[in-house]
Motif scaffolding. Structure first.
Motif, PDB file in Angstrom:
ATOM      1  N   TYR A  58      32.945  27.553  69.663  1.00 34.16           N
ATOM      2  CA  TYR A  58      32.817  27.127  70.725  1.00 34.16           C
ATOM      3  C   TYR A  58      31.473  27.595  69.910  1.00 34.16           C
ATOM      4  O   TYR A  58      30.223  27.078  70.209  1.00 34.16           O
ATOM      5  CB  TYR A  58      32.891  27.442  72.027  1.00 34.16           C
ATOM      6  N   CYS A  59      31.200  29.281  70.123  1.00 32.11           N
ATOM      7  CA  CYS A  59      29.571  29.713  69.675  1.00 32.11           C
ATOM      8  C   CYS A  59      29.683  29.339  68.259  1.00 32.11           C
ATOM      9  O   CYS A  59      28.231  28.949  67.644  1.00 32.11           O
ATOM     10  CB  CYS A  59      30.387  31.094  69.815  1.00 32.11           C
ATOM     11  N   ARG A  60      30.363  28.852  66.896  1.00 30.58           N
ATOM     12  CA  ARG A  60      30.560  29.137  65.885  1.00 30.58           C
ATOM     13  C   ARG A  60      29.696  27.842  65.558  1.00 30.58           C
ATOM     14  O   ARG A  60      29.180  27.211  64.821  1.00 30.58           O
ATOM     15  CB  ARG A  60      32.038  29.510  64.778  1.00 30.58           C
ATOM     16  N   LEU A 104      28.273  26.177  67.966  1.00 24.48           N
ATOM     17  CA  LEU A 104      26.922  25.605  68.157  1.00 24.48           C
ATOM     18  C   LEU A 104      26.024  26.590  67.518  1.00 24.48           C
ATOM     19  O   LEU A 104      25.237  26.034  67.184  1.00 24.48           O
ATOM     20  CB  LEU A 104      26.616  27.128  69.825  1.00 24.48           C
ATOM     21  N   ARG A 162      36.626  31.158  72.386  1.00 25.42           N
ATOM     22  CA  ARG A 162      35.026  31.212  72.938  1.00 25.42           C
ATOM     23  C   ARG A 162      33.983  31.366  71.712  1.00 25.42           C
ATOM     24  O   ARG A 162      33.432  30.432  71.147  1.00 25.42           O
ATOM     25  CB  ARG A 162      35.114  32.246  73.235  1.00 25.42           C
ATOM     26  N   MET A 163      35.412  31.685  70.572  1.00 20.64           N
ATOM     27  CA  MET A 163      34.327  32.502  69.835  1.00 20.64           C
ATOM     28  C   MET A 163      34.122  30.242  68.602  1.00 20.64           C
ATOM     29  O   MET A 163      33.384  30.368  67.961  1.00 20.64           O
ATOM     30  CB  MET A 163      35.006  33.014  68.105  1.00 20.64           C
ATOM     31  N   VAL A 203      37.453  30.240  79.239  1.00 22.52           N
ATOM     32  CA  VAL A 203      36.643  30.929  79.147  1.00 22.52           C
ATOM     33  C   VAL A 203      37.378  32.324  78.104  1.00 22.52           C
ATOM     34  O   VAL A 203      36.772  33.393  77.844  1.00 22.52           O
ATOM     35  CB  VAL A 203      35.669  30.853  79.770  1.00 22.52           C
TER      36      VAL A 203
END
Lengths: 227, 90
Positions: free
Chosen positions: B37-39, B41, B34-35, B28
């Motif tokens: 994963y966000c992209r 999602l 992190r980015m 994390v």
């Protein structure tokens, strides 16, 4: 101490509230293993208030203003008692709009100061939010997005530039002075001009900074939900 | 084109799971992870509206079961229109 946070997403139409809500839902469910409860600003939990909510929202007038305010208080308090409070020990609650949108509505439609509307709402609402996320975007861009999407109703008396600019003014005022609105909890300004992934990452970092997500360290994972 | 899109969704679902494992293992703090994963999602949110039609186009192919549960989407737990019903996850 309750286990999970009550998070609210606010912002003009077209700023990406729904996309963020769905992203947060996936983040919580996929990474933290907890399925959030998602609610709306009105959930029709107080049956007696339903008619006044519909009339006050879609046919606002000086005659129904106070009934609408009372109906909102009744519905939000019933939502807190019946949905939010029972959920928080077990899962986060994510609301698509909550109090800030009501303050903006009454400022635009009834020329009420946000502080005045807040006092009226706060008189009957017992539970504060943990975090209010305000998605900020130039109204010209948010309107372009709102008008470009499929299957969403665009209101002619609301989704126009002068109204949305006024709504943004209210949001800005609240973001700059959140201490006057304690029921909003912590208020975070989010740059909604970024890509959906970047917006989600911004919000995730805010959640981490406010200690609103459980730890992911395998050694401490057992305490998830007991912050 | 349908198969290409279906394969893309399965790959997206796999990417999400791989990223989740790395994040759970202490990633994390890594901004890039992190980015990513966000992209991923956000991409899963974007494909959601295409899922019902795509599953319909896949019709009787057994691939429909894999695609329907590869990424989170709001119809994941409902029986898809048409097909055998074998993909029900309730």
């Amino acid at each position: 101490m309750r286990g999970y946070p009550f998070i609210v997403i606010e912002g003009l139409d077209g700023t990406g509230k729904t996309t963020l809500r769905k992203g947060l839902f996936r983040l919580w469910e996929g990474l933290y293993g907890v399925t959030p409860l998602c609610i709306l600003t009105s959930n029709f939990m107080a049956a007696d208030a339903a008619a006044d909510i519909v009339e006050g929202k879609y046919q606002p007038s000086p005659d129904n203003r106070d009934r609408y305010l009372q109906a909102l208080v009744a519905d939000k308090e019933a939502t807190l008692v019946r949905l939010v409070r029972p959920a928080l020990p077990n899962r986060p609650v994510i609301s698509d709009r909550w109090l800030v949108s009501e303050l903006a509505f009454f400022a635009v439609k009834h020329d009420m100061k946000p502080g005045e509307t807040y006092e009226r709402l706060a008189a009957g609402i017992s539970e504060p939010v943990d975090l209010t996320l305000v998605l900020d975007l130039d109204p010209r861009d948010s309107l372009r997005r709102a008008h470009g999407r499929q299957g969403d109703a665009v209101r002619e008396d609301w989704d126009v530039l002068d109204v949305q600019a006024r709504v943004r003014q209210v949001y800005t005022e609240i973001v700059n002075g959140p201490a006057a609105y304690p029921l909003l909890g912590s208020v975070a300004h989010i740059d909604a001009s970024a890509s959906p992934g970047s917006v989600l990452d911004q919000v995730w970092q805010v959640l981490i900074a406010h200690d609103l997500v459980p730890p992911l360290d395998p050694a401490t994972e057992a305490v998830a939900g007991e912050r | 084109m349908v198969l290409e899109e279906a394969a893309g969704i399965v790959a997206l679902g796999m990417a999400i799971r791989v990223l989740e494992e790395h994040l759970r293992a202490g990633g994390v703090a890594e901004a890039g992870l992190r980015m990513a994963y966000c992209r991923a999602l956000a991409a899963s949110v974007a494909v959601e509206r295409r899922m019902p039609a795509l599953l319909e186009e896949l019709a009787e192919l057994r691939l429909v079961d894999l695609v329907s549960i590869a990424v989170p989407w709001r119809g994941r737990f409902t029986k898809y229109a048409g097909g055998t019903g074998a993909g029900q996850v309730e």
